[in-house]
Write an enzyme that holds these catalytic residues in place. Structure first.
Site, PDB file in Angstrom:
ATOM      1  CD  GLU A 156     -20.850 -25.235  29.502  1.00 29.29           C
ATOM      2  OE1 GLU A 156     -20.242 -24.924  28.462  1.00 29.29           O
ATOM      3  OE2 GLU A 156     -20.344 -25.150  30.634  1.00 29.29           O
TER       4      GLU A 156
ATOM      5  CE  LYS B 129     -11.305 -26.735  27.594  1.00 32.77           C
ATOM      6  NZ  LYS B 129     -12.547 -27.473  27.703  1.00 32.77           N
TER       7      LYS B 129
ATOM      8  CE1 TYR C  83     -10.782 -28.892  31.363  1.00 32.91           C
ATOM      9  CE2 TYR C  83     -10.223 -29.796  29.219  1.00 32.91           C
ATOM     10  CZ  TYR C  83     -11.166 -29.492  30.172  1.00 32.91           C
ATOM     11  OH  TYR C  83     -12.488 -29.772  29.937  1.00 32.91           O
TER      12      TYR C  83
ATOM     13  CG  LEU D 135     -15.331 -23.226  28.340  1.00 28.17           C
ATOM     14  CD1 LEU D 135     -14.472 -22.979  29.583  1.00 28.17           C
ATOM     15  CD2 LEU D 135     -14.833 -24.467  27.617  1.00 28.17           C
TER      16      LEU D 135
END
Ligand code: PDD
Length: 294
Positions: free
Chosen positions: A187, A154, A39, A211
């Site tokens: 993250e 992702k 996505y 990411l």
């Protein structure tokens, strides 16, 4: 009771625009059965896609990494997203788009060849983070990063992220910063992480553990353009504990200050001076982008 705004939204599903209520996918879609898809989330300012080229490239990278063929050309992607934007009245929006491997009637971990990917996209009003949150920052805990080793993709398979969000909420925190098994900061649950020490910004280098955020990249450009030192470097939890400032970044939250970490104030306990600079430049960068659009 007010009608849900969602029932009035138009979505894009497999070449057609339709009311959200009418959008249906097969129970045998591999996205539903296996989380087999990828996505993107793309912000839209003043009706214009922000950093579209970069989001599209990341989508292509994700698709290639999981061996799903890109179902649309660049101009088809652009045109479908622009049509979606035009069908909604909000000045600022964010697009959610998803591509799954498609429908396979017989459930099998091994994908059949030549499946037709399912393409879904819809848009939402993009609300700015509430002023009091921007001014006061958020309260975050550190958690063990329980995700897989392909976090640069992702992927729609977000169960670990959901579990970590729930764990943060159970500890009355707004979010979590994730720590790898090697003891390094990766993250946030849906954002990239930064810290500031003695005037220098640090963020972990791109790797399979995080990411490559588009907002992160914009922040890096801004820091460089304004001669604010920024170093891509591994960050240990000990370093994070000593940080003067901590921030999270994403397309929907921009750069957001973390002012409490594991129950302790970060720096002064208020958003710091470097964050203020970066945020001011970020807002100016957005305004500039809006002005440059036709
Ligand atoms: N998430 N890391 C993770 C795990 C993310 O899910 C996101 C964004 C980011 C930041 O990437 P970007 O700056 O390109 O938005 C980093 C989106 C917003 C989401 O899942 O809703």
């Amino acid at each position: 009771m007010n009608p849900s705004p969602h029932t009035e939204q138009t979505v894009y599903l497999n070449s057609k625009f339709m009311p959200m209520n009418d959008s249906k996918i097969s129970t045998q879609d591999r996205g539903f059965l296996f989380g087999d898809g990828v996505y993107e989330v793309i912000p839209v300012y003043n009706g214009q896609l922000f950093r579209f080229k970069e989001h599209l490239q990341r989508l292509k990278n994700s698709l290639a990494a999981v061996s799903i063929s890109n179902p649309l050309t660049d101009s088809e992607w652009l045109s479908l997203l622009n049509t979606l934007i035009e069908k909604h009245p909000w000045q600022n929006q964010y697009i959610y788009l998803q591509v799954t491997r498609g429908i396979q009637m017989q459930r099998d971990h091994l994908p059949a060849e030549n499946l037709t990917p399912t393409v879904y996209a819809y848009t939402n009003p993009l609300k700015l983070v509430a002023a009091h949150i921007i001014e006061n920052g958020i309260n975050v805990i550190t958690l063990e990063d329980i995700r897989w080793l392909k976090c640069d993709i992702k992927a729609i398979t977000l169960l670990p992220n959901v579990m970590m969000k729930l764990a943060a909420k159970a500890q009355n925190a707004d979010d979590a910063i994730l720590v790898s098994r090697e003891g390094l900061i990766t993250e946030g649950t849906a954002s990239n992480a930064f810290m500031v020490k003695d005037g220098t910004i640090f963020t972990p280098p791109i790797s399979h553990q995080l990411l490559p955020g588009i907002t992160r990249e914009v922040i890096e450009r801004i820091a460089s353009a304004h001669n604010i030192p920024l170093i891509e470097q591994d960050i240990t939890e000990a370093m994070l504990n000593e940080a003067d400032e901590i921030w999270l970044s994403s397309s929907t939250k921009e750069a957001l200050s973390v002012t409490t970490l594991n129950g302790h104030a970060v720096g002064t306990g208020k958003p710091g001076a470097i964050w203020k600079k970066i945020n001011t430049y970020y807002q100016a960068y957005k305004q500039d982008f809006i002005k440059k659009q036709p």
